[in-house]
Design an enzyme around this catalytic site. Structure first.
Site, PDB file in Angstrom:
ATOM      1  N   ASN A 122      42.557  40.372  37.850  1.00 28.17           N
ATOM      2  CA  ASN A 122      43.102  39.830  39.086  1.00 28.17           C
ATOM      3  C   ASN A 122      44.615  40.006  39.172  1.00 28.17           C
ATOM      4  OD1 ASN A 122      41.022  38.180  40.848  1.00 28.17           O
ATOM      5  ND2 ASN A 122      40.429  37.922  38.713  1.00 28.17           N
ATOM      6  N   LYS A 155      36.501  36.344  26.449  1.00 34.22           N
ATOM      7  CA  LYS A 155      36.272  36.045  27.865  1.00 34.22           C
ATOM      8  C   LYS A 155      35.062  36.847  28.310  1.00 34.22           C
ATOM      9  CE  LYS A 155      37.960  36.396  32.573  1.00 34.22           C
ATOM     10  NZ  LYS A 155      38.832  37.109  33.534  1.00 34.22           N
TER      11      LYS A 155
END
Length: 313
Positions: free
Chosen positions: A53, A177
């Site tokens: 992002n 993650k």
């Protein structure tokens, strides 16, 4: 090597920060600082910088260092020195990955976040990927998390077997993650590795609550760019045992997360700008700008969670 490399990031919400740009595509550090403070006030445990992002592939080395230093200074000067910084440091080679780690550490990072190399996708077998992480870990200047996101690595999906063996063999690897959305994989990893030494983290709001049940150490969630307080509230409800309220909130977050995904990274920034008054929906080319118009099925679920966010003290 970091003197205490086996301490994972603390349990909590982590926002993978978007990177704001001016219309000329230069860094908008003022908007970035405002965004950082709103996240801190939303009670996040940490910030992920230069992830997907954050448009990491679009940032130069000097810009990455400036960005980390700006975020670190903003937090420190405003009374939030304890918020952890996880910085994307993945590259196509071990050599450049180690350079990114070193630069991030010097700029104020606490942890790295490393994607598997994906340029030579056809050659990235499990043994090759495992050797890449072992080689990085053997020379890393700070602890780091493995980043498993098949959507940005040509479909490379690191198995739970690889993650578990790498973590057990390399104390510098302190977490993962999992943006892949595989809750079963998260369950296997979390159950095999002690929570005090390794953090298995859900990588999306969409499955945050199921991931918590499976042993997630919190969440790294793009939607937290909009509603950090709501994510903190979801974790609070889960820890308090209020499963009914947690399920209700998770449903709202899942719908909003799916809607936000349709607008892309630039759309996330545009939505932040429209609702919180800073930044703009500009990304570096070829991503372009956020959508000029947003369909009701996209805006509705997002408007709902933004209203809830603003209602929280």
């Amino acid at each position: 090597m970091n003197s205490n490399p086996n301490v994972p990031p603390p349990f909590g919400v982590y926002t993978p920060l978007v990177t704001f740009f001016h219309e000329d595509e230069s860094l908008d550090l003022e908007s970035i600082s405002k965004h950082v403070l709103r996240m801190a006030e939303g009670k996040v445990a940490g910030l992920v910088i230069q992830g997907s992002n954050g448009e990491a592939p679009h940032l130069l080395h000097d810009e990455r260092k400036l960005l980390v230093a700006t975020v670190k200074r903003t937090l420190t000067e405003n009374g939030f020195p304890g918020i952890k910084l996880i910085v994307g440091c993945g590259a196509a080679s071990v050599r450049e990955t180690l350079l990114y780690l070193s630069e991030a550490r010097e700029a104020g990072a606490d942890y790295g976040l490393i994607l598997p190399p994906a340029y030579w996708t056809a050659g990235m077998s499990a043994p090759v990927i495992e050797k890449f992480y072992r080689d990085v870990a053997s020379s890393a200047v700070m602890p780091f998390l493995i980043y498993n996101f098949p959507g940005v690595t040509g479909g490379i999906d690191i198995s739970s077997d690889s993650i578990i063996s790498l973590a057990k063999e390399n104390p510098a690897i302190v977490g993962v993650k999992l943006t892949c959305g595989n809750v079963g994989k998260l369950q296997r990893v979390a159950s095999a590795l002690p929570g005090g030494q390794f953090a298995a983290l859900a990588g999306k709001s969409d499955f945050c609550l199921p991931a918590l049940v499976a042993g997630s150490h919190g969440v790294i969630a793009a939607l937290a760019n909009l509603v950090p307080k709501l994510h903190s509230e979801l974790l609070r409800l889960y820890e308090a045992g209020d499963l009914k309220a947690a399920i209700e909130l998770q449903s709202k977050l899942s719908n909003a997360d799916w809607a936000l995904l349709k607008s892309g990274v630039a759309g996330v920034k545009k939505t932040v700008a429209e609702n919180f008054g800073y930044g703009c929906g500009k990304s570096r080319r070829p991503l372009g700008n956020g959508p000029a118009e947003v369909a009701a099925e996209v805006s509705g679920p997002i408007d709902l969670v933004v209203a809830l966010e603003k209602s929280l003290s």
